[in-house]
Design a protein around this motif. Structure first.
Motif, PDB file in Angstrom:
ATOM      1  N   THR A 105      61.220 144.465  21.079  1.00 23.93           N
ATOM      2  CA  THR A 105      62.429 144.537  22.019  1.00 23.93           C
ATOM      3  C   THR A 105      62.831 143.035  22.505  1.00 23.93           C
ATOM      4  OG1 THR A 105      60.932 144.701  24.014  1.00 23.93           O
ATOM      5  CG2 THR A 105      61.638 146.754  22.935  1.00 23.93           C
ATOM      6  N   GLY A 106      61.886 142.185  22.507  1.00 15.97           N
ATOM      7  CA  GLY A 106      62.370 140.889  23.152  1.00 15.97           C
ATOM      8  C   GLY A 106      62.000 140.776  24.432  1.00 15.97           C
ATOM      9  N   VAL A 133      59.531 131.104  13.769  1.00 12.46           N
ATOM     10  CA  VAL A 133      59.881 132.614  13.548  1.00 12.46           C
ATOM     11  C   VAL A 133      59.095 133.299  12.786  1.00 12.46           C
ATOM     12  CG1 VAL A 133      61.804 131.836  11.865  1.00 12.46           C
ATOM     13  CG2 VAL A 133      61.933 133.915  13.291  1.00 12.46           C
ATOM     14  N   GLU A 134      58.740 132.511  11.597  1.00 12.34           N
ATOM     15  CA  GLU A 134      57.714 133.024  10.595  1.00 12.34           C
ATOM     16  C   GLU A 134      56.422 133.420  11.278  1.00 12.34           C
ATOM     17  OE1 GLU A 134      58.984 130.255  10.184  1.00 12.34           O
ATOM     18  OE2 GLU A 134      59.690 129.668   8.026  1.00 12.34           O
ATOM     19  N   TYR A 139      54.902 128.794  21.769  1.00 12.26           N
ATOM     20  CA  TYR A 139      55.819 127.659  22.183  1.00 12.26           C
ATOM     21  C   TYR A 139      57.196 128.397  21.598  1.00 12.26           C
ATOM     22  CZ  TYR A 139      52.149 124.532  23.296  1.00 12.26           C
ATOM     23  OH  TYR A 139      51.030 123.820  23.811  1.00 12.26           O
ATOM     24  N   TYR A 140      57.191 129.037  20.617  1.00  6.06           N
ATOM     25  CA  TYR A 140      58.407 129.453  20.049  1.00  6.06           C
ATOM     26  C   TYR A 140      59.330 130.146  21.025  1.00  6.06           C
ATOM     27  CZ  TYR A 140      61.587 132.144  16.939  1.00  6.06           C
ATOM     28  OH  TYR A 140      62.832 132.680  16.594  1.00  6.06           O
ATOM     29  N   PHE A 141      58.640 131.092  21.885  1.00  5.83           N
ATOM     30  CA  PHE A 141      59.260 132.015  23.096  1.00  5.83           C
ATOM     31  C   PHE A 141      59.306 130.808  24.235  1.00  5.83           C
ATOM     32  CE2 PHE A 141      57.657 135.236  20.088  1.00  5.83           C
ATOM     33  CZ  PHE A 141      58.602 135.614  19.814  1.00  5.83           C
ATOM     34  N   SER A 142      58.454 130.597  24.643  1.00  2.04           N
ATOM     35  CA  SER A 142      58.315 129.700  25.744  1.00  2.04           C
ATOM     36  C   SER A 142      56.852 128.923  25.942  1.00  2.04           C
ATOM     37  CB  SER A 142      58.423 130.504  27.100  1.00  2.04           C
ATOM     38  OG  SER A 142      58.293 129.707  28.291  1.00  2.04           O
ATOM     39  N   THR A 178      65.995 137.170  21.506  1.00  2.93           N
ATOM     40  CA  THR A 178      66.656 137.643  20.424  1.00  2.93           C
ATOM     41  C   THR A 178      65.950 136.649  19.280  1.00  2.93           C
ATOM     42  OG1 THR A 178      68.495 136.614  20.821  1.00  2.93           O
ATOM     43  CG2 THR A 178      68.670 139.203  21.177  1.00  2.93           C
ATOM     44  N   TRP A 179      64.794 137.197  18.700  1.00  3.13           N
ATOM     45  CA  TRP A 179      64.405 136.254  17.834  1.00  3.13           C
ATOM     46  C   TRP A 179      64.420 136.304  16.569  1.00  3.13           C
ATOM     47  CZ3 TRP A 179      60.244 137.899  15.012  1.00  3.13           C
ATOM     48  CH2 TRP A 179      59.742 139.246  15.036  1.00  3.13           C
TER      49      TRP A 179
END
Ligand code: C2E
Ligand code: MG
Ligand code: MG
Length: 267
Positions: free
Chosen positions: A36-37, A226-227, A243-246, A265-266
């Motif tokens: 869901t993100g 993202v991978e 880190y990709y998200f935060s 939204t990733w």
């Protein structure tokens, strides 16, 4: 040798006064539900900025705190601040985030650990199911009999337990199946290998399948691309952190994300 011992002594002497001098504080890293993100949790991570020594990383000072016993005091400070903060997010933002707190070996080994946690929950009024304690494999295996008793008591209270850095220690499967833990955190050293290392990817997949088989939640740590979110998600991983998200950020930034009902939204 001498230089290292000297540095430890210097860290120790400053660390002893760091709490009363308000030099320690927590930053928080969002834990994101992949489907869901949504931000479903936050890990509290300790920071120390000393006027004399500068910014010290937990990797440097936690081991000193452990060896000298200062960890008891620091651990209490971390747990208390994190629970109070989670309670505030609940009250002010209506956000029921799991708050993940790292617990080190010596802290967990203390006789009064479970009673301390129980008293803390009463004092802060945090709903028990929102507290998640992160224990490393080596912490769990350090004194298995004692661990089993404590973990069962903590579970009876309703607290969630998570195995941090899973795959880097030597968990005995015999014990793992008896431990009422809620979550396995796939260590970032394996996640980092996605997609270059076939071996790392196999390990990530195996850990995720193991956790599904044992009906545990799973979280991928250290997701930077993202991978590194996509692959675990495809293998049934529910939550990611990295880190990709935060990055780990100050309280106010998390509050702002919660207030804005931020969803990543990733995909
Ligand atoms: P940990 O519990 O496994 O925490 C994850 C570490 O990875 C954190 O480092 C975090 O900042 C870092 N990290 C998160 N996402 C990424 C990413 O995408 N890439 C990379 N390269 N790193 C990422 P930090 O904050 O330096 O903490 C290091 C370790 O120190 C923690 O590992 C934990 O074992 C310990 N620690 C931190 N805070 C506390 C605390 O309050 N109490 C105790 N006992 N230990 C703590
Ligand atoms: Mg952790
Ligand atoms: Mg970890």
């Amino acid at each position: 040798m001498n230089e290292r011992a000297n540095k430890r002594l210097i860290i120790e002497s400053h660390l002893r006064r760091a709490i009363e001098k308000n030099e320690l504080f927590l930053v928080y890293q969002p834990q994101v539900e992949l489907a869901t993100g949504r931000i479903v949790g936050a890990e509290a991570l300790l920071r120390w900025v000393s006027p004399e020594l500068g910014a010290m990383s937990p990797g440097e000072f936690i081991p000193v705190a452990e060896e000298t016993g200062i960890i008891q005091q620091i651990g209490d400070f971390v747990m208390e601040s994190a629970c109070r903060q989670a309670r505030r997010w609940l009250d002010d933002e209506g956000a029921s985030l799991h708050i993940a707190v790292n617990v080190s070996v010596r802290q967990f080994g203390a006789k009064q650990f479970v009673d301390n946690v129980r008293a803390l929950l009463e004092r802060t009024g945090l709903p028990v199911e929102l507290l998640e304690l992160e224990l490393t494999e080596s912490c769990i295996m350090d004194n298995v009999e004692d661990t089993l008793i404590k973990i069962r008591k903590l579970r009876e209270l309703g607290i969630r337990l998570s195995v941090d850095d899973f795959g880097t220690g030597y968990s005995s499967m015999t014990y793992l199946k008896q431990l009422p833990v809620s979550q396995l955190k796939v260590d970032q050293s394996f996640v980092r290998g996605i997609p270059e290392s076939g071996e790392d990817m196999e390990i990530v997949r195996a850990v995720l399948h193991l956790s599904q088989g044992l009906k545990l939640e799973s979280l991928a740590e250290g997701v930077e691309t993202v991978e590194q979110a996509r692959f675990p998600a495809g293998e049934g991983c529910m939550i990611a952190q990295g880190y990709y998200f935060s990055r780990p950020v100050p309280v106010d930034e998390i509050t702002a994300l919660l207030r804005g009902r931020q969803r990543y939204t990733w995909q």
